[in-house]
Design a protein around this motif. Structure first.
Motif, short mmCIF file in Angstrom:
data_model
loop_
_atom_site.label_atom_id
_atom_site.label_comp_id
_atom_site.label_asym_id
_atom_site.label_seq_id
_atom_site.Cartn_x
_atom_site.Cartn_y
_atom_site.Cartn_z
N PHE A 95 18.75 4.66 20.33
CA PHE A 95 18.25 5.70 21.25
C PHE A 95 19.32 6.75 21.56
N GLY A 96 20.56 6.33 21.76
CA GLY A 96 21.61 7.27 22.12
C GLY A 96 22.23 7.99 20.94
N GLY A 97 21.97 7.51 19.73
CA GLY A 97 22.51 8.13 18.53
C GLY A 97 21.43 8.78 17.69
N ILE A 98 20.57 7.96 17.13
CA ILE A 98 19.56 8.47 16.20
C ILE A 98 18.49 9.30 16.90
N VAL A 99 17.86 8.74 17.92
CA VAL A 99 16.78 9.46 18.61
C VAL A 99 17.32 10.75 19.23
N LEU A 100 18.45 10.66 19.88
CA LEU A 100 19.06 11.85 20.48
C LEU A 100 19.36 12.90 19.42
N THR A 101 19.94 12.48 18.33
CA THR A 101 20.28 13.42 17.26
C THR A 101 19.05 14.14 16.73
N PHE A 102 17.98 13.39 16.46
CA PHE A 102 16.78 14.01 15.91
C PHE A 102 16.02 14.87 16.91
N ASN A 103 16.16 14.55 18.20
CA ASN A 103 15.44 15.33 19.21
C ASN A 103 16.23 16.50 19.77
N VAL A 104 17.54 16.49 19.64
CA VAL A 104 18.35 17.55 20.23
C VAL A 104 19.24 18.24 19.18
N TRP A 151 25.49 21.98 22.42
CA TRP A 151 25.61 21.04 21.30
C TRP A 151 26.70 20.02 21.61
N GLN A 152 27.81 20.47 22.20
CA GLN A 152 28.91 19.56 22.51
C GLN A 152 28.55 18.58 23.62
N VAL A 153 27.78 19.02 24.59
CA VAL A 153 27.34 18.10 25.66
C VAL A 153 26.55 16.96 25.05
N TRP A 154 25.63 17.28 24.16
CA TRP A 154 24.81 16.24 23.55
C TRP A 154 25.60 15.40 22.56
N ASN A 155 26.59 16.00 21.91
CA ASN A 155 27.44 15.21 21.02
C ASN A 155 28.30 14.24 21.82
N ILE A 156 28.78 14.67 22.98
CA ILE A 156 29.53 13.75 23.85
C ILE A 156 28.63 12.60 24.27
N THR A 157 27.38 12.89 24.58
CA THR A 157 26.44 11.85 24.98
C THR A 157 26.25 10.83 23.87
N ARG A 158 26.06 11.29 22.63
CA ARG A 158 25.87 10.32 21.55
C ARG A 158 27.17 9.63 21.18
N THR A 159 28.31 10.26 21.44
CA THR A 159 29.59 9.59 21.24
C THR A 159 29.75 8.46 22.24
#
Length: 175
Positions: free
Chosen positions: A108-117, A148-156
């Motif tokens: 959810f925090g990596g794949i789903v987030l990446t595809f949705n954001v 983009w960086q905010v969401w990348n930090i989230t998936r990190t």
């Protein structure tokens, strides 16, 4: 003989060990990938000429869809869930639950987030022609880079948590 050894087929402990290490490798790889974007790639692009940053990000987004990246990105939850099943069969219930939790957190925090954001943002950037105006290029880059960086930090953070859960699961296998 421990209770785990007496109730499982002989191949299960070996497979569990292999899959536990693969789980650690995959979660470490994907965490490292996202982390590198935080502490080098995006800072470097932010420091570059915005026209160069846009072109570079367009090229990187196009090139990341490859056979080297895909196993870590898509395979991590698969490996984690397979490891959870092996741990469950081997009666390492706590480890199994930690592997499942790691898989869910990354999924959810990596794949789903990446595809949705991140992917929609990347696709929108791919359609942009680099403007001749430096000010316009700067605005496009700022509008893209900051969120983009905010969401990348989230998936990190999510993939880092999955890595910690995987390490914790492996530690419980030693008991």
């Amino acid at each position: 003989m421990t209770s785990n050894e007496s109730v499982q087929p002989p191949a299960i402990p070996v497979l569990l060990g292999v899959f536990a290490l693969l789980s650690l490798l995959f979660t470490g790889a994907i965490f490292g990938f996202f982390y590198a974007w935080i502490c080098s790639t995006m800072w470097g692009l932010d420091a570059a000429d915005p026209k160069v940053a846009i072109a570079a990000m367009q090229a990187m987004n196009a090139s990341v869809r490859n056979a080297v990246f895909a196993p870590a990105f898509f395979g991590t939850p698969v490996v984690l869930f397979a490891t959870a099943i092996l741990a469950w069969v081997a009666t390492y219930r706590r480890a199994a639950l930690l592997f499942i939790l790691a898989g869910l957190v990354y999924f959810f925090g990596g794949i789903v987030l990446t595809f949705n954001v991140n992917v929609p943002m990347n696709e929108a950037l791919a359609l942009i022609e680099i403007p001749p105006s430096p000010a316009e290029a700067q605005q496009i880059w700022q509008d893209y880079s900051a969120p983009w960086q905010v969401w990348n930090i989230t998936r990190t953070i999510a993939s880092g948590l999955a890595l910690l859960l995987t390490g914790s699961a492996i530690l419980t296998l030693r008991k």
